[in-house]
Design an enzyme around this catalytic site. Sequence first.
Site, PDB file in Angstrom:
ATOM      1  N   GLU A 168     -27.207  32.541  72.686  1.00  0.00           N
ATOM      2  CA  GLU A 168     -27.582  31.536  73.698  1.00  0.00           C
ATOM      3  C   GLU A 168     -28.351  30.340  73.139  1.00  0.00           C
ATOM      4  OE1 GLU A 168     -29.534  33.847  76.744  1.00  0.00           O
ATOM      5  OE2 GLU A 168     -27.785  35.098  77.062  1.00  0.00           O
ATOM      6  N   ASN A 209     -22.914  34.467  70.322  1.00  0.00           N
ATOM      7  CA  ASN A 209     -22.743  34.998  71.678  1.00  0.00           C
ATOM      8  C   ASN A 209     -23.420  34.077  72.703  1.00  0.00           C
ATOM      9  OD1 ASN A 209     -21.991  37.352  73.369  1.00  0.00           O
ATOM     10  ND2 ASN A 209     -24.201  37.653  73.629  1.00  0.00           N
ATOM     11  N   HIS A 245     -20.694  36.481  82.510  1.00  0.00           N
ATOM     12  CA  HIS A 245     -21.430  36.830  83.737  1.00  0.00           C
ATOM     13  C   HIS A 245     -20.847  35.953  84.843  1.00  0.00           C
ATOM     14  CE1 HIS A 245     -24.249  39.392  81.695  1.00  0.00           C
ATOM     15  NE2 HIS A 245     -24.519  38.453  80.825  1.00  0.00           N
ATOM     16  N   GLU A 273     -20.388  40.664  77.782  1.00  0.00           N
ATOM     17  CA  GLU A 273     -21.387  41.057  78.793  1.00  0.00           C
ATOM     18  C   GLU A 273     -20.780  40.966  80.191  1.00  0.00           C
ATOM     19  OE1 GLU A 273     -25.196  39.093  78.306  1.00  0.00           O
ATOM     20  OE2 GLU A 273     -25.076  39.195  76.134  1.00  0.00           O
ATOM     21  N   ASP A 275     -19.700  41.040  83.767  1.00  0.00           N
ATOM     22  CA  ASP A 275     -19.981  41.556  85.110  1.00  0.00           C
ATOM     23  C   ASP A 275     -19.588  40.475  86.104  1.00  0.00           C
ATOM     24  OD1 ASP A 275     -22.214  39.872  84.760  1.00  0.00           O
ATOM     25  OD2 ASP A 275     -23.690  41.485  84.933  1.00  0.00           O
TER      26      ASP A 275
HETATM   27  O1  9MR Z   1     -29.813  43.053  81.043  1.00  0.00           O
HETATM   28  C1  9MR Z   1     -30.941  42.647  80.296  1.00  0.00           C
HETATM   29  C2  9MR Z   1     -32.202  42.872  81.125  1.00  0.00           C
HETATM   30  O2  9MR Z   1     -32.423  44.260  81.292  1.00  0.00           O
HETATM   31  C3  9MR Z   1     -33.385  42.229  80.440  1.00  0.00           C
HETATM   32  O3  9MR Z   1     -34.519  42.325  81.286  1.00  0.00           O
HETATM   33  C4  9MR Z   1     -33.067  40.786  80.116  1.00  0.00           C
HETATM   34  C5  9MR Z   1     -34.227  40.156  79.392  1.00  0.00           C
HETATM   35  O4  9MR Z   1     -34.081  38.814  79.239  1.00  0.00           O
HETATM   36  O5  9MR Z   1     -31.914  40.700  79.311  1.00  0.00           O
HETATM   37  C6  9MR Z   1     -30.782  41.181  79.961  1.00  0.00           C
HETATM   38  O6  9MR Z   1     -29.647  41.022  79.145  1.00  0.00           O
HETATM   39  C7  9MR Z   1     -29.278  39.679  78.835  1.00  0.00           C
HETATM   40  C8  9MR Z   1     -28.653  39.687  77.470  1.00  0.00           C
HETATM   41  O7  9MR Z   1     -29.523  40.268  76.535  1.00  0.00           O
HETATM   42  C9  9MR Z   1     -28.274  38.296  77.014  1.00  0.00           C
HETATM   43  N1  9MR Z   1     -27.415  37.644  77.991  1.00  0.00           N
HETATM   44  C10 9MR Z   1     -27.884  37.675  79.362  1.00  0.00           C
HETATM   45  C11 9MR Z   1     -28.212  39.113  79.782  1.00  0.00           C
HETATM   46  C12 9MR Z   1     -28.618  39.149  81.241  1.00  0.00           C
HETATM   47  O8  9MR Z   1     -29.799  38.452  81.460  1.00  0.00           O
END
Ligand code: 9MR
Length: 344
Positions: A168, A209, A245, A273, A275
Amino acid sequence: MSSTSHKRPARGRIWSAVVAAATSAGLAAAGLLTFSGTAHAADTLRAAAAESGRYYGAAVAPHLLGESDYAATLNREFNSIVAENVMKWDATEPNQGQFTFQGGDQLVAHAQNNGMSVRGHTLVWHAQQPGWVQGLTGDNLRRAMLNHIDGVAGHYAGDIDSWDVVNEAFEWDGSRRQSNLQQQIGNGWIEDAFRAADAADPAAKLCYNDYGIDGVNPKSDAVYRMVQDFLARGVPIDCVGVQSHLDSNSDLGTYRQNLQRFADLGVDVQITELDIGGSGAAQANAYRTVTEACMAVSRCTGITTWGITDKYSWRGQDTPLLFDSNYQKKQAYGAVLEALNNAP
Ligand code: 9MR
């Protein structure tokens, strides 16, 4: 020059082939493959994906593996694991130079015991940094980043199919995100990270990613130009993770075309990722479109959903996953299974 300038011994690819072969053998033993080699429709996501040499993965939290429905659904349906949180910087290096791998090690062991490959997520990200990183400036931050990559990718070397090396780093308009990494280290921080990951684990495929790069748009254009530049200059990069997402009404008009253009550059693409918020037929149709797009692109090597059940989704109110909170298969599950089975 071949289409990939970053040649590697590809332990990750060999591991994938082992998993695929083991899965096929399992299918044959279970009577799902006839002796003529013609496949009947597979009845799990992992078996259906393996038919075309792909994986079907899920983001997993090790503390949930003790819930029997969670573990049973994971083991039945998925053949790849990514750590939803436990391999991130805050989890693996809470104090500078002190590494903790407990959660990640648990996931790797679970994967290896159940014929699954592992995606690594994520070595460098502006979010979920431990407090001590946020206070670093200039070359201190750069050296801490390189040491972190060396520590984590080195620990897991040989166990990881693909690493999300950098996560990101771009804004919607295609500019670099103004994170501490960008501001303190400068533009070269991303390629520095990829070179360090390559040195620490020469076999893992190395991915950039991001979210919002699911179609052709200014952000994915910027990632495209970065990958093109890296390949031209020999910076090691093997894959692009398209997070995906999404929602049922997301515009997927250029989704497949976007995957294909990255593949044509000479990198793999992975849906990392996935969903999709929504329910019923609308959600199922969006899942079908995404799955069919990956199946249509030979270098789209696998799909990971960001969780298993709506019960533990980071966006649970959107009910975005393939299993409901009681671990029942949703309509979207059937659409995905069919699309995997129909892969060319
Ligand atoms: O799903 C993850 C969540 O449990 C955490 O609290 C969060 C922290 O920032 O990160 C989420 O996963 C993220 C992923 O690592 C990177 N892309 C976005 C995902 C959803 O926020």
